[in-house]
Enzyme design. Sequence first.
Site, PDB file in Angstrom:
ATOM      1  N   ASN A  28       0.855  -1.192   0.000  1.00  0.00           N
ATOM      2  CA  ASN A  28       0.000   0.000   0.000  1.00  0.00           C
ATOM      3  C   ASN A  28       0.892   1.244   0.000  1.00  0.00           C
ATOM      4  OD1 ASN A  28      -2.432   1.415  -0.028  1.00  0.00           O
ATOM      5  ND2 ASN A  28      -2.537   1.538   2.187  1.00  0.00           N
ATOM      6  N   LEU A  29       1.780   1.304  -0.964  1.00  0.00           N
ATOM      7  CA  LEU A  29       2.878   2.258  -0.954  1.00  0.00           C
ATOM      8  C   LEU A  29       2.411   3.683  -1.238  1.00  0.00           C
ATOM      9  CD1 LEU A  29       5.614   0.224  -2.864  1.00  0.00           C
ATOM     10  CD2 LEU A  29       5.064   0.226  -0.421  1.00  0.00           C
ATOM     11  N   ALA A  31       4.204   8.049  -1.204  1.00  0.00           N
ATOM     12  CA  ALA A  31       5.430   8.782  -1.528  1.00  0.00           C
ATOM     13  C   ALA A  31       6.510   8.617  -0.473  1.00  0.00           C
ATOM     14  CB  ALA A  31       5.112  10.264  -1.722  1.00  0.00           C
ATOM     15  N   HIS A  33       7.241   5.808   1.213  1.00  0.00           N
ATOM     16  CA  HIS A  33       7.968   4.591   0.876  1.00  0.00           C
ATOM     17  C   HIS A  33       8.910   4.818  -0.301  1.00  0.00           C
ATOM     18  CE1 HIS A  33       4.184   2.738   2.664  1.00  0.00           C
ATOM     19  NE2 HIS A  33       5.129   2.169   3.394  1.00  0.00           N
ATOM     20  N   GLY A 148      11.930   4.759   7.864  1.00  0.00           N
ATOM     21  CA  GLY A 148      11.483   6.125   8.085  1.00  0.00           C
ATOM     22  C   GLY A 148      11.391   6.458   9.561  1.00  0.00           C
ATOM     23  N   GLN A 154      10.056   2.052  16.491  1.00  0.00           N
ATOM     24  CA  GLN A 154      10.416   0.880  15.698  1.00  0.00           C
ATOM     25  C   GLN A 154      11.837   0.993  15.189  1.00  0.00           C
ATOM     26  OE1 GLN A 154       7.732  -1.083  12.620  1.00  0.00           O
ATOM     27  NE2 GLN A 154       9.075   0.075  11.280  1.00  0.00           N
ATOM     28  N   ALA A 177       8.136  11.603   5.653  1.00  0.00           N
ATOM     29  CA  ALA A 177       7.536  12.267   4.491  1.00  0.00           C
ATOM     30  C   ALA A 177       6.157  12.791   4.891  1.00  0.00           C
ATOM     31  CB  ALA A 177       7.422  11.295   3.323  1.00  0.00           C
TER      32      ALA A 177
END
Length: 282
Positions: A28-29, A31, A33, A148, A154, A177
């Site tokens: 479910n990408l 910007a 990713h 990210g 995480q 992002a």
Amino acid sequence: MQVTHSIAELRQALAGRGRPAFVPTMGNLHAGHISLVHEAKRHGAVTVASIFVNRLQFLPTEDFDSYPRTWESDCAQLQEAGCDILFAPLEKDLYPEPQLFKVQPDPALADILEGAFRPGFFTGVCTVVMKLFSGVFATTGGGAAIFGWKDYQQLMVIRRMVAQFALPIEIIGCPTARAGDGLALSSRNGYLSAAERQQAMALSRALQALARAARNAPHNLPALEAEAMQSLRAQGWEPDYLTVRQRHNLLAPDASEAASAALVVLGAARLGSTRLIDNLEF
């Protein structure tokens, strides 16, 4: 872009290609990713991405079955970004038998914040990431993996895991992002209704306000955190936490540390049925 589905296929595709740079995803990408894929191309001779929705990190009440799967769009975006190899295993490929051996992270880091509200989450994350790392790096002598900052805790857990196991992997964190209005990009943003999307920036604004208040009144953090939580509730949110922590260990700072230490504010809150997270270093 070469698509592989088993660890054996992945390792065969990587043979002789040099240092890999790896971006693990659940698909479910968006910007965000794709920005990680572009960063990966700076750190390796071959760029690898994975798509796998990992059942082990979902609670029984969470959205594993309904988590968006957007295979064709994901492949198109990865190919356009210059990804060389996509690893897209089925559950039976990655877990051909019940995964009884699991990676248990340090509770001092993993059982707070997200771990407190999602018990077992980081065990599931560490277990799948370790298995993905084995697929990508075991026969290549190491490389880089790109994550990210939106998933701040995480990233810290994975860094600690890599250090503890002395894995030959460079963990690279990239800035969150954001959409034009500042909302952190997330695959779960797609769950928001149009009206909720207009309200979604309230979480980021609350964290910014908490960071300012914490610098101005570092002796009063619990009250400031409670005020920030109440402010979000008044706007129709259900917050799990809005909190000020030390960057290096995610523990609450005392008054002297809050006045001078490197800090981060982190928040998780539900808007309607959608749970969003965000953070801000200050």
